[in-house]
Design a protein around this motif. Structure first.
Motif, PDB file in Angstrom:
ATOM      1  N   LEU A 250       0.893  -1.135  -0.067  1.00  0.00           N
ATOM      2  CA  LEU A 250       0.139  -0.079   0.010  1.00  0.00           C
ATOM      3  C   LEU A 250       1.019   1.224  -0.051  1.00  0.00           C
ATOM      4  O   LEU A 250       0.309   2.106  -0.741  1.00  0.00           O
ATOM      5  CB  LEU A 250      -0.995   0.074   1.226  1.00  0.00           C
TER       6      LEU A 250
ATOM      7  N   MET B 175      -8.138   8.181  -2.643  1.00  0.00           N
ATOM      8  CA  MET B 175      -7.902   6.891  -2.482  1.00  0.00           C
ATOM      9  C   MET B 175      -7.194   6.527  -1.414  1.00  0.00           C
ATOM     10  O   MET B 175      -7.252   5.453  -0.410  1.00  0.00           O
ATOM     11  CB  MET B 175      -7.038   6.077  -3.518  1.00  0.00           C
TER      12      MET B 175
ATOM     13  N   GLU C 177      -9.331   6.611   1.766  1.00  0.00           N
ATOM     14  CA  GLU C 177     -10.108   5.354   1.793  1.00  0.00           C
ATOM     15  C   GLU C 177      -9.308   4.312   2.490  1.00  0.00           C
ATOM     16  O   GLU C 177      -9.869   3.431   3.420  1.00  0.00           O
ATOM     17  CB  GLU C 177     -10.802   4.994   0.600  1.00  0.00           C
ATOM     18  N   GLU C 178      -8.026   4.024   1.972  1.00  0.00           N
ATOM     19  CA  GLU C 178      -7.242   2.745   2.325  1.00  0.00           C
ATOM     20  C   GLU C 178      -6.695   2.977   3.872  1.00  0.00           C
ATOM     21  O   GLU C 178      -6.795   2.070   4.485  1.00  0.00           O
ATOM     22  CB  GLU C 178      -6.059   2.780   1.590  1.00  0.00           C
ATOM     23  N   THR C 179      -6.458   4.270   4.172  1.00  0.00           N
ATOM     24  CA  THR C 179      -6.067   4.477   5.574  1.00  0.00           C
ATOM     25  C   THR C 179      -7.143   4.359   6.426  1.00  0.00           C
ATOM     26  O   THR C 179      -6.863   3.930   7.715  1.00  0.00           O
ATOM     27  CB  THR C 179      -5.087   5.875   5.608  1.00  0.00           C
TER      28      THR C 179
ATOM     29  N   LYS D 100      -9.420   2.249   6.504  1.00  0.00           N
ATOM     30  CA  LYS D 100      -9.552   0.734   6.892  1.00  0.00           C
ATOM     31  C   LYS D 100      -8.952   0.326   8.112  1.00  0.00           C
ATOM     32  O   LYS D 100      -9.131  -0.663   9.054  1.00  0.00           O
ATOM     33  CB  LYS D 100      -9.157   0.109   5.595  1.00  0.00           C
ATOM     34  N   GLU D 101      -7.917   1.023   8.327  1.00  0.00           N
ATOM     35  CA  GLU D 101      -6.962   0.752   9.234  1.00  0.00           C
ATOM     36  C   GLU D 101      -6.961   1.868  10.655  1.00  0.00           C
ATOM     37  O   GLU D 101      -6.066   1.806  11.479  1.00  0.00           O
ATOM     38  CB  GLU D 101      -5.456   0.652   9.023  1.00  0.00           C
TER      39      GLU D 101
ATOM     40  N   GLY E 120       1.375   5.104   4.136  1.00  0.00           N
ATOM     41  CA  GLY E 120       0.693   3.682   4.001  1.00  0.00           C
ATOM     42  C   GLY E 120       1.265   2.655   4.865  1.00  0.00           C
ATOM     43  O   GLY E 120       1.417   1.414   4.542  1.00  0.00           O
TER      44      GLY E 120
END
Length: 211
Positions: free
Chosen positions: A39, A102, A105-107, A109-110, A168
């Motif tokens: 990521l 993007m 959204e990805e971070t 999730k964590e 990431g």
């Protein structure tokens, strides 16, 4: 990654800009090659590519009037800022917003949504410095060395890249790490000076040979 690049099709839509995705990806592999950082590589490669496009807009293509609008749009960071931009800038600006959406959204999730705020802040700082250099060029102004270094260190991109490289990396990075980078530690300043002066010497050598 390459599907995203093909969809953007900047090589054809923005032919004045350097197409550096492959170069950027290999550069990012030097930052982290480990499988668990897939990521982080995706994020940093996309930001590297977008930064290269933005750099060329400020350096070789945009008029001063257009750059005023573009700088304001990035400072606002709002989709409705698209309306004020010329068509070629709209392509870049929308792609930039999409990349950071993007990342968000990805971070998220964590549970690390705050990471993207630091990344956006450094991108804004970089663009403001690009604009200062562009103004000097368009107005024919020659800055003092002190003035130049104040702006040229941010445009080396080191602080933006250093900050984005952490985004990431999940739980390995804490908010204290971002705050430390934001404080302009000496090691970051020294790296920026080395990067900027080496780049300037190489650019001067190329111009001298061409002349």
């Amino acid at each position: 990654m390459f599907r995203w690049w093909k969809i953007l099709d900047f090589a054809n839509k923005l032919p004045f800009a350097r197409d550096r995705l492959v170069e950027g990806y290999f550069w990012v592999l030097g930052v982290y090659f480990e499988p668990q950082y897939i990521l982080a590589r995706k994020i940093l490669t996309k930001v590297f590519y977008m930064t290269s496009i933005i750099d060329d807009i400020y350096d070789v293509y945009g008029t001063l009037e257009e750059l005023v609008l573009f700088t304001d749009a990035i400072e606002r960071w709002e989709k409705n800022a698209l309306d004020q931009l010329p068509e070629y800038m709209k392509l870049c600006y929308q792609a930039l917003l999409d990349v950071y959406d993007m990342i968000d959204e990805e971070t998220a999730k964590e549970g690390k949504s705050y990471h993207v705020n630091y990344a956006k802040s450094e991108m804004k700082n970089l663009v403001k410095a690009y604009f200062e250099e562009a103004k000097w060029y368009h107005e024919g102004y020659v800055p003092s060395m002190e003035e130049y270094m104040r702006v040229a260190l941010p445009t080396s991109g080191y602080k933006m890249v250093a900050t984005t490289s952490l985004v990431g990396m999940g739980d390995l990075v804490t908010e204290e790490g971002f705050k430390w980078l934001s404080s302009d530690p000496l090691i970051l300043e020294a790296a920026s000076v080395i990067c900027r002066l080496m780049d300037d010497m190489a650019s001067h050598k190329v111009r001298y040979i061409n002349d």
